[in-house]
Design an enzyme around this catalytic site. Structure first.
Site: not given
Ligand code: CMP
Length: 139
Positions: A11, A51, A114, A117, A128
């Protein structure tokens, strides 16, 4: 022995922090083979499309703004039980809950930013992968 393919994104927070090489090396050292890879900078529209399953969730706007805020590296990883294996290597979505040594524990700043993904199941992995790659780009 189930050889699977899964989809991964490094990311924008991780590309900004020059962590691409470390993350790729970790996948390879854990036995996952990189069979497709490209650097992309998604538009907001593209991030909303990728998404779409999260449209309507309270974090959708924040998520899509972040994912279009800089370049990502999109990857297809192949290996034995690659989908589950990749999820173990990444750790919990929220880095505060991620196990020691996982990519998110090591490199993520928050649940939104984070670092990586990964697909959560075979059907989402197939969707995906197809979103970003043609079959002829995977080797
Ligand atoms: P990802 O695995 O990319 O899939 C969806 C993403 O939404 C997840 O990782 C997080 O980075 C994001 N996400 C999930 N929950 C929250 C939240 N409560 N607040 C902000 N981002 C979120």
């Amino acid at each position: 022995m189930a050889i699977e393919r899964t989809f991964s994104i490094i990311k924008p927070d991780a590309t900004r922090k020059n962590l691409v090489g470390k993350i790729l090396a970790r996948f390879e050292s854990e036995g996952l083979r990189i069979c497709g890879m490209r650097k992309v900078h998604m538009s907001l529209r593209e991030a909303e499309g990728f998404y779409a399953v999260h449209a309507g969730r309270p974090f959708f706007a924040e998520l899509t703004a972040f994912m279009s805020s800089g370049p990502c590296v999109v990857l297809v990883l192949e290996g034995e039980n690659a989908i589950l294996r990749n999820r173990e290597i990444m750790g919990a979505t929220n880095p505060a809950q991620a196990a020691e040594g996982t990519l998110r524990k090591l490199y993520a700043d928050s649940i939104g930013e984070n670092a990586v993904h990964g697909s959560d199941a075979p059907d989402t992995a197939a969707t995906e992968i197809a979103w970003f790659f043609r079959g002829t780009e995977l080797h």
